[in-house]
Design a protein around this motif. Sequence first.
Motif, PDB file in Angstrom:
ATOM      1  N   GLY A 178       0.799  -1.223   0.000  1.00 41.83           N
ATOM      2  CA  GLY A 178       0.000   0.000   0.000  1.00 41.83           C
ATOM      3  C   GLY A 178       0.827   1.266   0.000  1.00 41.83           C
ATOM      4  O   GLY A 178       0.299   2.360  -0.232  1.00 41.83           O
ATOM      5  N   ILE A 179       2.135   1.173   0.253  1.00 38.74           N
ATOM      6  CA  ILE A 179       2.981   2.370   0.254  1.00 38.74           C
ATOM      7  C   ILE A 179       3.041   2.979  -1.137  1.00 38.74           C
ATOM      8  O   ILE A 179       2.924   4.190  -1.296  1.00 38.74           O
ATOM      9  N   ALA A 180       3.215   2.137  -2.159  1.00 39.63           N
ATOM     10  CA  ALA A 180       3.272   2.643  -3.527  1.00 39.63           C
ATOM     11  C   ALA A 180       1.929   3.263  -3.893  1.00 39.63           C
ATOM     12  O   ALA A 180       0.890   2.622  -3.788  1.00 39.63           O
ATOM     13  N   GLY A 181       1.948   4.502  -4.273  1.00 40.71           N
ATOM     14  CA  GLY A 181       0.729   5.224  -4.630  1.00 40.71           C
ATOM     15  C   GLY A 181       0.137   6.039  -3.491  1.00 40.71           C
ATOM     16  O   GLY A 181      -0.803   6.803  -3.685  1.00 40.71           O
ATOM     17  N   MET A 182       0.675   5.880  -2.268  1.00 39.99           N
ATOM     18  CA  MET A 182       0.154   6.609  -1.124  1.00 39.99           C
ATOM     19  C   MET A 182       0.478   8.102  -1.257  1.00 39.99           C
ATOM     20  O   MET A 182       1.569   8.480  -1.663  1.00 39.99           O
ATOM     21  N   MET A 183      -0.491   8.947  -0.949  1.00 41.11           N
ATOM     22  CA  MET A 183      -0.288  10.389  -1.023  1.00 41.11           C
ATOM     23  C   MET A 183       0.662  10.837   0.088  1.00 41.11           C
ATOM     24  O   MET A 183       0.671  10.257   1.170  1.00 41.11           O
ATOM     25  N   THR A 184       1.448  11.877  -0.199  1.00 41.20           N
ATOM     26  CA  THR A 184       2.387  12.402   0.785  1.00 41.20           C
ATOM     27  C   THR A 184       2.102  13.877   1.026  1.00 41.20           C
ATOM     28  O   THR A 184       1.674  14.596   0.125  1.00 41.20           O
TER      29      THR A 184
END
Length: 193
Positions: free
Chosen positions: A91-97
Motif C-alpha cells: 500500500g505504500i506505492a501510490g500513497m499520497m504524501t
Amino acid sequence: MAAAMMTAANLGARVTGWGFVVFALGSVCWVVVGINTGQTNLLATNGFLLFVNMVGIWRWLGKQRAYEDGGRSATIASRRSSVPTLFTATGIAGMMTQDAQGESLGKAVEALIECVSGRISYVVIASEHHGLREDLRAIPLDRITLGPDRIRVGMDKCEFHAWPVLASDAWPAAAAHREPPAISTGTGCRTGA
C-alpha cells in the motif's frame, strides 16, 4: 479500449480483474465471429486470448483480490484495537504524501527495506515537475511518519524540494541522513541547516 485502460491503470485487483472480464467478453465475441465466418486464424488467436484472459480473471479477481481484502481487514481491525495501526507494505506505492503543514508533495512510489532489520530505510516520493516529468526523492524513515492512508514528511515544501533528486536508474544503497545544502529553489525558498 476500456479493458486496456482498466488493466494498465493498476487501480487495484478488482479494477484490473474486471478489465480482464471485459477482455474475455471481447475474445468470446471474436471467437463467435471466427466460427461463423470460417476464419480459423481469428478463432485460434482469440481462443488463446480467451485462455489468457481467464488466467487474468483467476489471478486478479481470485488470488490478488483475496490478498488485498485480507490486508484491508487487518488494517481496519488494527485501527479499532490497542495494537499499533497496520497497513500493507504494498500500500505504500501510490500513497499520497504531505509536508509538515499538510500540503501535498506527491505520491510514494516505493519503499526500500533493509534485509537484516526488516526496517524501512527510505521511501521514494515522486513529485510532478513541469507537467509529465516527475522528480524522485529518497526520504529516510526518520523524516517521515507513516499513516494508514498517507505519509507525512517532517519538512516543509521548500526543504523537500531542496532534497537531492534521484536519477531514475541510480537509487542510493542507503538513506541519506543529512540535511540538504542551503540552496535557492527558484520558488522563493531558501533552505538548509
